[in-house]
Structures are given as C-alpha cells and as structure tokens.
Design a protein around this motif. Structure first.
Motif, PDB file in Angstrom:
ATOM      1  N   THR A 102      -8.829  60.233  68.787  1.00 40.47           N
ATOM      2  CA  THR A 102      -9.965  60.719  69.576  1.00 40.47           C
ATOM      3  C   THR A 102     -10.278  59.863  70.803  1.00 40.47           C
ATOM      4  N   GLU A 108     -15.239  58.797  70.581  1.00 43.06           N
ATOM      5  CA  GLU A 108     -16.014  59.708  69.751  1.00 43.06           C
ATOM      6  C   GLU A 108     -16.432  59.019  68.458  1.00 43.06           C
ATOM      7  N   LYS A 112     -19.843  62.390  71.419  1.00 38.31           N
ATOM      8  CA  LYS A 112     -18.768  62.001  72.329  1.00 38.31           C
ATOM      9  C   LYS A 112     -19.338  61.264  73.536  1.00 38.31           C
TER      10      LYS A 112
END
Length: 385
Positions: A109, A154, A160
């Motif tokens: 991520t 994230e 985020k």
C-alpha cells in the motif's frame, strides 16, 4: 445540430469498432526482480460545433492528439512516462510531456514517487467523468502534474495519506506561445507578468467508508502551500489552497462533490488581483482569490447488447471570485461516454460562462467577458493501443 451530432457519433463509433483490439506491448514479467515494460498509446479524433461565432466551414472531424506511454512494473519499482502530440493547425504544433516518474514500493500500500507526476489535491487526479473536464482543470487544480516527490501511505483503518513536495511546475514544451506550451495550467511569463510557482507543499488525507455492501464513500481534504517568485518585482509571494471532497458510489451510480478556495499573493503592485496562467499553448488571466467547486453525477450501464458500456454524466463546476467587480465563471457538461474494448467515444454538450476555452477571452477567469452562455458540442473518439 441534432442530425450532425448523430451522424458524427455513429460514424466515429462504427469506424472504431472495425479497428483491431489490443492494449499495449509488454516485455518481461512484473512479478520478477527485472520487471516488465509496457508500451502503449492512443490516437484521438474530434468533432466540435462551437456555438459562439465560428463559421460552419470550420466544423469538421479532425485529428486531435497522439499519445505515447511507457509503464514499468517490478516487485519493488514502478514508473511511467507519457508524451502527447496535439494538432491545432498542423501535426504536433503543440506537444508536451505529461508524466515522467519512478517509484519505490515499500509494501502493498505504501510507496514513494519521484519525478513529474499528478499532484495530490482534491479527490484524485480527475474530479469528474467528462472528457472536456470542469473549469477547475483550466485553473490548474484538477489533473495537474508537477516535478517533485510524493509519499503515499495507508493505515489499517482505510485512512490514506499523501505528503508531497514539488520543486517546480511541469515545464514549458513545444508550441507557439512564449511560455504556455504546457499540459498543466501553471503561472507563466507573459507580457504583463513574470511569475513562477515553486516549493509546493501538499498534503491529502482521505477515509474510505463502506456502510453497506453496495454503498462506498470516501471523504477527505487536501491543502496546498507554495512560493511564487515575481521576477518583475524581485519579491516572493505565495499560494494557499484547500479542498474538501466526498465521493460516493452505489452499484452503478457515482456522485462526487469537491469544493475549496484558492488564494494567490503575486506581489504585483500594478496587477494585484489577477495572475497570468498558461496551458495548451494559450495564456489567460485568473482571479487570485475565489471559491471553486465541482459536482459530478454519473451512471454506468454495463454490457449493453453484450458489447457496449454506456455512461451518461453531468458535471457542474464553477469559480466564484472574491472580487465583487469580477464576474463568476462556470462550465457545465452534459454527456455520454460509450466504450467498447479499446474504443471510447465521448459525446458532450458544454455550457459555459466567462470561460477562456469555451467562447471566452483572456480575462474570462478574471474580470470576465460578455457573460453570455456559450455552448460547445464536443465529440471525441479515442482508440487505445
């Protein structure tokens, strides 16, 4: 006009369906250490009916742009380069670099990206479903690309974050203008002003919310602070901007709301309320302070007659200027996107007031022009390869 619209749309779509279907050439394996390089691109043709004084002889289908893309993916690295060649009067009379960056994947991520890349401002790179895009695109807030570094990470809570620093703008490339051969609308050098934006600090936070299986929402905000060098006065000004956004999707229905404020201090004694921007080889003035907004509503019909995806949409966008002597600007778009494999056809009706790219003038986004509602029929055929 309806007959022209129908004939042009059907003709372009039928022509496109007959083209071969393939999407890029990939060399290598993206899951390997060496990675994979994908070469792809697109060609575009357009038809426009400008209902603000252009003669009928200028209304024709013509080549719009050629796009070349290079994408790289490996276990730890990724990158992208994109260059576009546009045609106004002759082939490639305006061309520009759009992206040129490399990135490092810290995990599934989180990543770090360096180079010319989209800025983290607003809900994403694109704020609406249209091809022509809302007025905020012409203001350099939507689909803007600058040179710098961005860190994306994230959290397990579906929160985020994007933190970015951009040293300078995306640069001036090939065109007829002095400093406006740019993909992104940037502050430029002109006969009236000599401004350059640098040291752009940006932050964005967004939260995904899924209250029901078919209902998905994202809420968030972003902030932008930068230095503006006025070479005419040898002083440094600044830009401060913020945006709040909420995107929602329920099954095939999508709604996006974006709004915020931009404020520029250009340190110009003679022209303190206006700054000169440039993009797509054109210069125009923008009011230094005001509130901007975009509302996008779309609905997708998938696999119509087993081969076609159809997305009608409506975009409502504007710029409300702080100076009460300036006329507000707006650009509203009613359209339908038709897609089949590698082919997309946009059919749009654009309605604008005080818009430099739709029937307006250099000062449309600043003091304003005649204030009339200008209309544009825009049909864009795109073949991706």
């Amino acid at each position: 006009m309806n007959q022209v619209f129908l004939k042009a749309s059907i003709g372009l779509l039928i022509a496109g369906i007959g083209l071969p279907s393939f999407a890029g050439i990939t060399l290598g394996n993206p899951d390997s250490d060496l990675g994979a390089l994908t070469v792809s691109g697109a060609v575009r043709a357009s038809y426009q009916d400008k209902q603000y004084g252009e003669s009928a002889s200028d209304q024709k289908v013509q080549f719009d742009a050629g796009i070349l893309k290079l994408d790289y993916q490996s276990k730890k690295l990724f990158g992208r380069a994109e260059y576009r060649c546009y045609q106004y009067d002759k082939l490639c009379d305006f061309s520009t670099l759009v992206d040129g960056y490399m990135g490092y994947k810290m995990n599934s991520t989180d990543n770090l990206t360096v180079g010319l890349q989209p800025i983290p401002f607003g809900p994403g790179q694109y704020w609406d479903s249209s091809f022509y895009a809302g007025i905020n695109n012409t203001m350099g807030l939507q689909d803007a690309h600058d040179l710098g570094v961005k860190y994306h990470f994230e959290m397990p809570s579906s929160t985020k974050f994007d933190l970015a620093y951009f040293l300078t703008d995306g640069g001036n490339y090939h065109g007829a203008s002095q400093d406006a051969a740019r993909y992104t609308a940037n502050l430029v050098k002109s006969s009236e002003t000599n401004l350059q934006e640098k040291n752009m600090w940006m932050a964005r936070v967004s939260q995904d919310i899924h209250p029901y299986d078919d209902l998905k929402m994202t809420v968030g905000g972003s902030y932008w602070y930068s230095d503006i060098k006025n070479r005419s006065t040898s002083q440094d000004g600044s830009r401060k901007a913020w945006a709040l956004f909420n995107t929602m999707s329920y099954k095939n229905l999508g709604i996006s709301l974006t709004g915020g404020k931009t404020s520029i201090d250009n340190k110009d004694v003679l022209i303190p309320a206006v700054s000169t921007f440039g993009s797509f080889d054109a210069e125009y003035d923008i009011a230094n302070t005001g509130y901007f907004y975009t509302v996008d509503i779309n609905y997708t019909f998938n696999n119509v007659r087993n081969f076609l995806n159809i997305t009608p949409y409506f975009v409502y966008s504007g710029f409300d200027k702080k100076d009460k002597n300036f006329a507000d600007s707006e650009r509203n778009i009613l359209g339908v996107a038709w897609s089949h494999k590698n082919i997309t056809l946009y059919t749009e009706y654009v309605m604008s007031k005080n818009d430099p790219f739709v029937g307006g003038a250099r000062n449309s986004l600043a003091q304003g022009d005649d204030g009339k509602l200008d209309k544009l029929l825009n049909i864009m055929f795109i073949y991706n390869f």
